[in-house]
Design an enzyme around this catalytic site. Sequence first.
Site, PDB file in Angstrom:
ATOM      1  N   LYS A 276      12.848 -46.495 -24.045  1.00  0.00           N
ATOM      2  CA  LYS A 276      11.962 -45.335 -23.927  1.00  0.00           C
ATOM      3  C   LYS A 276      11.062 -45.485 -22.713  1.00  0.00           C
ATOM      4  CE  LYS A 276      11.469 -44.430 -28.918  1.00  0.00           C
ATOM      5  NZ  LYS A 276      11.985 -43.056 -28.938  1.00  0.00           N
ATOM      6  N   ARG A 350      18.905 -43.529 -37.913  1.00  0.00           N
ATOM      7  CA  ARG A 350      20.042 -43.072 -38.721  1.00  0.00           C
ATOM      8  C   ARG A 350      20.990 -44.211 -39.045  1.00  0.00           C
ATOM      9  NH1 ARG A 350      21.373 -38.817 -34.022  1.00  0.00           N
ATOM     10  NH2 ARG A 350      19.129 -39.068 -33.866  1.00  0.00           N
TER      11      ARG A 350
HETATM   12  N1  BES Z   1      11.596 -42.887 -33.648  1.00  0.00           N
HETATM   13  C1  BES Z   1      12.216 -41.947 -32.795  1.00  0.00           C
HETATM   14  C2  BES Z   1      11.808 -40.505 -33.115  1.00  0.00           C
HETATM   15  C3  BES Z   1      10.374 -40.154 -32.847  1.00  0.00           C
HETATM   16  C4  BES Z   1       9.997 -39.611 -31.643  1.00  0.00           C
HETATM   17  C5  BES Z   1       9.429 -40.291 -33.833  1.00  0.00           C
HETATM   18  C6  BES Z   1       8.687 -39.261 -31.420  1.00  0.00           C
HETATM   19  C7  BES Z   1       8.128 -39.933 -33.619  1.00  0.00           C
HETATM   20  C8  BES Z   1       7.751 -39.417 -32.417  1.00  0.00           C
HETATM   21  C9  BES Z   1      13.721 -42.042 -32.930  1.00  0.00           C
HETATM   22  O1  BES Z   1      14.228 -43.297 -33.203  1.00  0.00           O
HETATM   23  C10 BES Z   1      14.276 -41.642 -31.604  1.00  0.00           C
HETATM   24  O2  BES Z   1      14.061 -42.350 -30.659  1.00  0.00           O
HETATM   25  N2  BES Z   1      14.985 -40.523 -31.569  1.00  0.00           N
HETATM   26  C11 BES Z   1      15.544 -40.035 -30.381  1.00  0.00           C
HETATM   27  C12 BES Z   1      16.938 -39.579 -30.677  1.00  0.00           C
HETATM   28  C13 BES Z   1      17.766 -39.294 -29.453  1.00  0.00           C
HETATM   29  C14 BES Z   1      18.064 -40.571 -28.704  1.00  0.00           C
HETATM   30  C15 BES Z   1      19.046 -38.625 -29.885  1.00  0.00           C
HETATM   31  C16 BES Z   1      14.701 -38.867 -29.916  1.00  0.00           C
HETATM   32  O3  BES Z   1      14.187 -38.132 -30.750  1.00  0.00           O
HETATM   33  O4  BES Z   1      14.514 -38.727 -28.711  1.00  0.00           O
HETATM   34 MN    MN Z   2      14.536 -44.453 -31.451  1.00  0.00          MN
END
Ligand code: BES
Ligand code: MN
Length: 500
Positions: A276, A350
């Site tokens: 990230k 997931r």
């Molecule tokens: N933990 C994150 C989702 C999240 C984002 C929670 C912001 C709270 C605040 C999750 O694991 C994630 O990174 N999801 C990605 C999925 C994508 C790679 C398909 C996302 O939402 O960007």
């Molecule tokens: Mn994630």
Amino acid sequence: MRIAFAGVALPKRGAVAVGVMEGRKLSPSAAQLDKRTGGAISRALAASRFSGKADQALTILAPARTQLSRLLLVGTGKADEVSADGAARRGGTIVGHLLASGESDVTVMVDPIKGAKQDDNLRAAHAGYGAKLRSYRFDKYRTKMKADDKPSLKRVTIACSNPAAAKKSFLSLDAVADAVFMTRDLVSEPGNIIYPKSLAEACKPLAELGVKVEILGVAQMKKLGMGALLGVGQGSANESQLVVMQWNGAPDAADQAPVAFIGKGVTFDTGGISIKPAGGMEDMKWDMGGAGAVIGLMRALAGRKARVNAVGIAGLVENMPSGTAQRPGDIVTSMSGQTIEVINTDAEGRLVLADAMWYCQDRFKPRFMIDLATLTGAIIISLGHEHAGLFSNNDELCQRLTDAGKAVGEPLWRMPLGDAYDRAIDSDAADMKNVGDRVGGSITAAQFIQRFVNKVPWAHLDIAGMAWSRKDTPLVPKGATAFGVRLLDRLVAEHYEEKA
Ligand code: BES
Ligand code: MN
Ligand code: ZN
């Protein structure tokens, strides 16, 4: 903060909170105080735009002819809308106004109101519950806080016609509030303090309440074939864990099948190799908000001795990039036997749920299964911070969840599922891939999870927008919300408990 109950008598000193109904209609206690103060309340109402709508508040400082430090007028809405859930919100609003005001004591007058939905004693119990919920603070790492910033309010006394009855109703609400506090503590802690092993360790004290707590480590999960969950944790120096909690509060129930709750517990989500961006990454300490809620829920059910058999499962991993981390393109085999091509290591929640849910069904054959997860940023784009996303294969469960959420102020909004969305996660290399295209990101995530649901009523709550709040609301000070604990406790209380 101490919550006490007392009979109806206006206090001589300190702060007092009284209700005013919509249309500036004074409650009996407000009318009495108005008289005592030579009409201070009537004049304040005339001078302001306060109308008595639910959750409005108006402060009168040092009212004349009394030794009181302040009068707090709180809007209750229309008489026939005066309810226990509303009283909880008002209790919270009062504490929100007074917590760091310099006041140390407040008496909250809960009067009998003709036509109200619940009697004054049950409303009083809920007012105490709301007051406690709003008093939560996470200050343990602030060693240099100025005296003026520290909370001053030490005691809330709720006045009602039968304080003994109110106190009795309060006991189980108090247990739920303690559980909410536990979840908020766990979610507030940073990733260097809360990691899979320490979070699993934090579940152990639930045993004192009668919860059976089992902790599975990497070796056991390997034996079970949990390749999806283990792949996420393999880049971390902190060993992955699976916590299995059982509360058997209905040992004589005709149907012994438990209700089951599964939480995503990514104690820190860097994204892994699909790392990230730096800005805001610190928020990912609360990527275990789903697991935190499941742990709190189990504590709530046990704490109030709910007559239900319930299972709580927390899948705990840390998602880190390293020389041992999972790579984009890796193919893992889940406990279900289905293979997954990991296109993006940041879509890790997931993967954790896939194995935790399969394990849950395999071992417990639950009546239904509800998972909670801070799963997708996309759900925040869809619903903001006002609703959690609800995905389900069962209309009845959806309706019950939606109603419970509305009642406790943890609202849900149902989102669609369907084959066309499911096609988006088909893979050329494996049975599925862990991401679709960018579009419909929360839905394709839910479709992924559904591939691990085996003909059991199931609901998935995407709480990414709700686990943490940047603003205060009546029952939830900003920070960790413990979203899901009160909602699921209410769901169980309304529909899944054995009769006494
Ligand atoms: N933990 C994150 C989702 C999240 C984002 C929670 C912001 C709270 C605040 C999750 O694991 C994630 O990174 N999801 C990605 C999925 C994508 C790679 C398909 C996302 O939402 O960007
Ligand atoms: Mn994630
Ligand atoms: Zn995550």
